[in-house]
Design a protein around this motif. Structure first.
Motif, PDB file in Angstrom:
ATOM      1  N   PHE A 147     -53.202 -15.781 -13.115  1.00  0.00           N
ATOM      2  CA  PHE A 147     -53.661 -17.102 -13.060  1.00  0.00           C
ATOM      3  C   PHE A 147     -53.176 -17.875 -11.816  1.00  0.00           C
ATOM      4  O   PHE A 147     -53.970 -18.581 -11.145  1.00  0.00           O
ATOM      5  N   GLN A 148     -51.864 -17.825 -11.586  1.00  0.00           N
ATOM      6  CA  GLN A 148     -51.288 -18.417 -10.128  1.00  0.00           C
ATOM      7  C   GLN A 148     -51.784 -17.782  -9.362  1.00  0.00           C
ATOM      8  O   GLN A 148     -52.079 -18.480  -8.097  1.00  0.00           O
ATOM      9  N   GLN A 149     -51.759 -16.630  -9.095  1.00  0.00           N
ATOM     10  CA  GLN A 149     -52.378 -15.590  -7.905  1.00  0.00           C
ATOM     11  C   GLN A 149     -53.682 -16.231  -7.562  1.00  0.00           C
ATOM     12  O   GLN A 149     -54.121 -16.232  -6.069  1.00  0.00           O
ATOM     13  N   TRP A 150     -54.435 -16.107  -8.728  1.00  0.00           N
ATOM     14  CA  TRP A 150     -55.883 -16.547  -8.129  1.00  0.00           C
ATOM     15  C   TRP A 150     -56.076 -17.848  -7.847  1.00  0.00           C
ATOM     16  O   TRP A 150     -56.991 -18.261  -7.003  1.00  0.00           O
ATOM     17  N   GLU A 151     -55.268 -18.818  -8.335  1.00  0.00           N
ATOM     18  CA  GLU A 151     -55.371 -20.193  -7.999  1.00  0.00           C
ATOM     19  C   GLU A 151     -54.970 -20.285  -6.470  1.00  0.00           C
ATOM     20  O   GLU A 151     -55.642 -20.880  -5.698  1.00  0.00           O
ATOM     21  N   GLN A 152     -53.866 -19.604  -6.129  1.00  0.00           N
ATOM     22  CA  GLN A 152     -53.456 -19.857  -4.816  1.00  0.00           C
ATOM     23  C   GLN A 152     -54.438 -19.040  -3.816  1.00  0.00           C
ATOM     24  O   GLN A 152     -54.497 -19.332  -2.531  1.00  0.00           O
ATOM     25  N   ALA A 153     -55.150 -18.191  -4.233  1.00  0.00           N
ATOM     26  CA  ALA A 153     -56.195 -17.302  -3.288  1.00  0.00           C
ATOM     27  C   ALA A 153     -57.626 -17.984  -3.134  1.00  0.00           C
ATOM     28  O   ALA A 153     -58.190 -17.638  -2.622  1.00  0.00           O
ATOM     29  N   GLY A 154     -57.419 -19.314  -3.833  1.00  0.00           N
ATOM     30  CA  GLY A 154     -58.887 -19.998  -4.022  1.00  0.00           C
ATOM     31  C   GLY A 154     -60.131 -19.268  -4.747  1.00  0.00           C
ATOM     32  O   GLY A 154     -61.285 -19.417  -4.589  1.00  0.00           O
ATOM     33  N   VAL A 155     -59.484 -18.413  -5.672  1.00  0.00           N
ATOM     34  CA  VAL A 155     -60.475 -17.689  -6.494  1.00  0.00           C
ATOM     35  C   VAL A 155     -61.232 -18.540  -7.542  1.00  0.00           C
ATOM     36  O   VAL A 155     -62.382 -18.528  -7.531  1.00  0.00           O
ATOM     37  N   THR A 156     -60.820 -19.518  -8.264  1.00  0.00           N
ATOM     38  CA  THR A 156     -61.250 -20.495  -9.011  1.00  0.00           C
ATOM     39  C   THR A 156     -62.307 -21.458  -8.329  1.00  0.00           C
ATOM     40  O   THR A 156     -63.405 -21.430  -8.885  1.00  0.00           O
ATOM     41  N   GLU A 157     -62.067 -21.805  -7.072  1.00  0.00           N
ATOM     42  CA  GLU A 157     -62.886 -22.672  -6.333  1.00  0.00           C
ATOM     43  C   GLU A 157     -64.048 -21.826  -6.058  1.00  0.00           C
ATOM     44  O   GLU A 157     -65.276 -22.481  -5.832  1.00  0.00           O
ATOM     45  N   ALA A 158     -64.039 -20.491  -5.514  1.00  0.00           N
ATOM     46  CA  ALA A 158     -64.951 -19.652  -5.261  1.00  0.00           C
ATOM     47  C   ALA A 158     -65.919 -19.505  -6.593  1.00  0.00           C
ATOM     48  O   ALA A 158     -67.029 -19.250  -6.524  1.00  0.00           O
ATOM     49  N   LEU A 159     -65.396 -19.027  -7.800  1.00  0.00           N
ATOM     50  CA  LEU A 159     -65.966 -18.912  -8.837  1.00  0.00           C
ATOM     51  C   LEU A 159     -66.902 -19.971  -9.098  1.00  0.00           C
ATOM     52  O   LEU A 159     -67.998 -20.148  -9.481  1.00  0.00           O
TER      53      LEU A 159
END
Length: 274
Positions: free
Chosen positions: A70-82
């Motif tokens: 959850f944290q790693q994907w958030e820091q990498a901007g994954v949720t915004e891209a999704l």
């Protein structure tokens, strides 16, 4: 892959939408122990059920692993891209352009749990709420564009600047509808700084009691969709950025359901225990 165990689990069609948008595993290291789909299912379980991370069921991956992703994907901007990609697909499905040109903004004050620190909480005197305030901007169909979370003591006309600036930098939105709480000097700031029109949609002068107000009802419906997720019924997160991530995951789950829905929505079957 085990059968769908919880209502929050992704269906095969929903997973097919999400999996291409997740980052590739690191090469050269130890293979991932838990399937990505199970990680996403665990995140959505927390968002939908409202349970603490440590209370995840034992048939899902360990909470430490889930929270790390959850944290790693958030820091990498994954949720915004999704969020952006699913919004584009939902708009295409409705026959609209990929990116919106107009949006709607609103705020929501929610109580803060004891895990919310003093440095990021406040008191909303108008709503009589001690906690945090969420500012969201949606497109004209109610799909989430951007979100900002801050102390509830922020006035709408001041706190909205963060969300409006984010929408300006990431989308072609140049016309935003808002309620009367955003009137005043914010309208001038938006026009002069962002070259964007902030249109205040006011209640009819002769209105008595409840009535659906044009444009504004769309964003209010989105807030209702989001708070159907129990993790968002109040704010539990120590860091406001985590609150924003939870809101994005809730919107991602909603868009995935919207894109894969083949018929009218149905309530979950009632389970009777003897």
């Amino acid at each position: 892959m085990p059968p769908q165990r919880y209502p929050s689990d992704l269906t095969d069609a929903q997973w097919d939408l999400i999996t291409p948008l997740l980052p590739e595993p690191n090469s050269g290291g130890r293979p991932e122990k838990h399937p990505r789909r199970e990680i996403v299912n665990a995140i959505l379980y927390v968002v939908r059920s409202g349970c603490p991370w440590r209370y995840l069921p034992t048939d899902l991956p360990p909470w430490q692993t889930v929270y790390w992703y959850f944290q790693q994907w958030e820091q990498a901007g994954v949720t915004e891209a999704l969020l952006r990609e699913l919004r584009i697909r939902a708009r295409r499905q409705d026959g609209r352009d990929d990116e919106p040109s107009a949006g709607i903004i609103d705020s929501q004050s929610v109580k803060g749990a004891d895990t919310v620190g003093r440095d990021s909480r406040g008191y909303d005197a108008g709503k009589k709420v001690n906690g945090r305030k969420r500012f969201i901007i949606t497109d004209t169909t109610g799909l989430l564009v951007t979100v900002a979370v801050m102390a509830a003591s922020w006035q709408d006309r001041d706190g909205a600047k963060t969300a409006l600036l984010s929408a300006y930098l990431t989308t072609p939105i140049r016309h935003v509808f808002a309620d009367q709480g955003f009137a005043g000097r914010l309208v001038d700031w938006v026009r002069e700084t962002l070259r964007t029109t902030l249109e205040i949609v006011r209640k009819p002068a002769d209105q008595r009691g409840f009535s659906v107000i044009a444009r504004r009802w769309v964003v209010e419906r989105t807030l209702a969709w989001l708070t159907a997720c129990r993790r968002l019924a109040r704010d539990y997160e120590r860091d406001p950025k985590i609150s924003e991530a939870i809101i994005r995951w809730a919107a991602i789950a909603g868009m995935a359901r919207r894109l894969t829905r083949t018929g009218p929505a149905r309530r979950q079957a009632r389970i009777v225990c003897d």
